[in-house]
Design an enzyme around this catalytic site. Structure first.
Site, PDB file in Angstrom:
ATOM      1  N   LYS A   1       0.810  -1.217   0.000  1.00 34.27           N
ATOM      2  CA  LYS A   1       0.000   0.000   0.000  1.00 34.27           C
ATOM      3  C   LYS A   1       0.848   1.274   0.000  1.00 34.27           C
ATOM      4  O   LYS A   1       2.049   1.256   0.235  1.00 34.27           O
ATOM      5  CB  LYS A   1      -0.991  -0.030   1.170  1.00 34.27           C
ATOM      6  CG  LYS A   1      -2.108  -1.044   0.899  1.00 34.27           C
ATOM      7  CD  LYS A   1      -3.242  -0.982   1.881  1.00 34.27           C
ATOM      8  CE  LYS A   1      -4.367  -1.927   1.416  1.00 34.27           C
ATOM      9  NZ  LYS A   1      -5.449  -2.028   2.409  1.00 34.27           N
TER      10      LYS A   1
ATOM     11  N   ARG B   1      -3.144 -10.009   5.119  1.00 39.35           N
ATOM     12  CA  ARG B   1      -3.541 -10.200   3.716  1.00 39.35           C
ATOM     13  C   ARG B   1      -2.441  -9.648   2.823  1.00 39.35           C
ATOM     14  O   ARG B   1      -2.107  -8.463   2.890  1.00 39.35           O
ATOM     15  CB  ARG B   1      -4.864  -9.461   3.468  1.00 39.35           C
ATOM     16  CG  ARG B   1      -5.430  -9.560   2.065  1.00 39.35           C
ATOM     17  CD  ARG B   1      -6.693  -8.713   1.962  1.00 39.35           C
ATOM     18  NE  ARG B   1      -7.321  -8.820   0.648  1.00 39.35           N
ATOM     19  CZ  ARG B   1      -6.982  -8.081  -0.418  1.00 39.35           C
ATOM     20  NH1 ARG B   1      -6.003  -7.185  -0.320  1.00 39.35           N
ATOM     21  NH2 ARG B   1      -7.623  -8.236  -1.573  1.00 39.35           N
TER      22      ARG B   1
END
Length: 283
Positions: free
Chosen positions: A222, A262
């Site tokens: 991210k 995740r």
């Protein structure tokens, strides 16, 4: 061992679990298009399982900032065959969707978990469908769709506000019929949050765990990791060059008691959570 919590109807692991990502999309921020073909997506999911993923999260709609939504029929076309193919191979499959109909058909195809980044807010039918299906449900912190979420990244105390908003959403989901024992919570890193907000949440995972449900941390590749790696004023490295940073967050999350992480690249994180478990066991 620090208690991570258990999720009804899912396996129990003696460490932080690893959820591998299979994006069946042309436009996801880090791997769009690579697994768009059904056969390629199933094969990739099996590779991730072989590398140590405990669950595989299959999604057919990009939720990167600014992404437009796809039609429901297209999302179904992308997702359901991949879910069916992986489940038929004995893989524990999660479906990443904000649509009740996609969740319903994915569960019918073998998905064991519904991972809704909106926590049931995007589709009013989602909570009733999940309740009727009797499957676990990930409730993520969410303030709006991808097109507008960056403008909603305004907080006075991001940790306190995320905890409060997640608590309210979790209670609404329970009131809607989903068993509390089947709920997983997710702080929603990168969703209506800037880099400083994401880092604060990672630093305070213990406060999120006060909600009393297992915690999923989805930091993989991210933007906030790109900002950390680039340093002030420099351009962030491409998403696929953030896997070592992702594994670092996975180790920190495991140490903080996360139920699962995740990730797109599984092997390094699978090693990281096993080392964290060994250190925990030696303490």
């Amino acid at each position: 061992m620090r208690g991570r919590g258990t999720v009804q109807d899912l396996p129990e692991w003696d460490r932080c679990a690893v959820m591998g990502v299979v994006n069946v999309t042309p436009d996801s921020f880090s791997d769009g298009g690579r697994w768009f073909d059904t056969a390629a997506a199933v094969k990739h999911g099996l590779v991730l399982a072989g590398e140590g993923a405990d669950l595989i999260d299959v999604g057919g709609e990009s939720t990167r900032p600014g992404a437009s939504r796809v039609d429901e029929s297209e999302e179904l076309r992308r997702v359901v065959p991949v879910v069916r193919g992986l489940a038929s191979e004995g893989v524990t499959v999660s479906v990443d969707t904000m649509r009740a109909r996609v969740a319903e058909q994915a569960v019918a195809a073998g998905a064991a978990l519904v991972n809704d980044v909106s926590g049931g807010l995007a589709d009013p039918d989602m909570v009733p469908v999940v309740a009727a299906a009797g499957v676990p449900f990930v409730v993520m912190h969410w303030r709006g769709f991808s097109e507008s979420m960056n403008s909603r990244a305004v907080y006075e105390d991001v940790v306190a506000e995320v905890v409060a908003e997640l608590r309210a959403r979790m209670e609404a989901v329970v009131a809607g019929g989903v068993s509390r024992e089947r709920i997983v919570i997710d702080p929603g890193l990168g969703f209506a949050k800037d880099a400083s907000h994401d880092l604060s949440l990672v630093a305070h995972l213990d406060e999120l765990r006060t909600l009393g449900r297992p915690l999923l941390v989805a930091a993989s590749r991210k933007r906030f990791l790109g900002h950390v790696l680039a340093g002030e004023g420099a351009a962030p490295p491409p998403a696929r060059e953030r896997d070592a940073a992702t594994a670092a967050v996975s180790a920190l999350s495991a140490q903080a008691g996360a139920w699962a992480v995740r990730v797109h690249e599984v092997r390094a994180t699978a090693d990281a959570v096993r080392v964290a478990r060994a250190v925990e066991g030696a303490a």
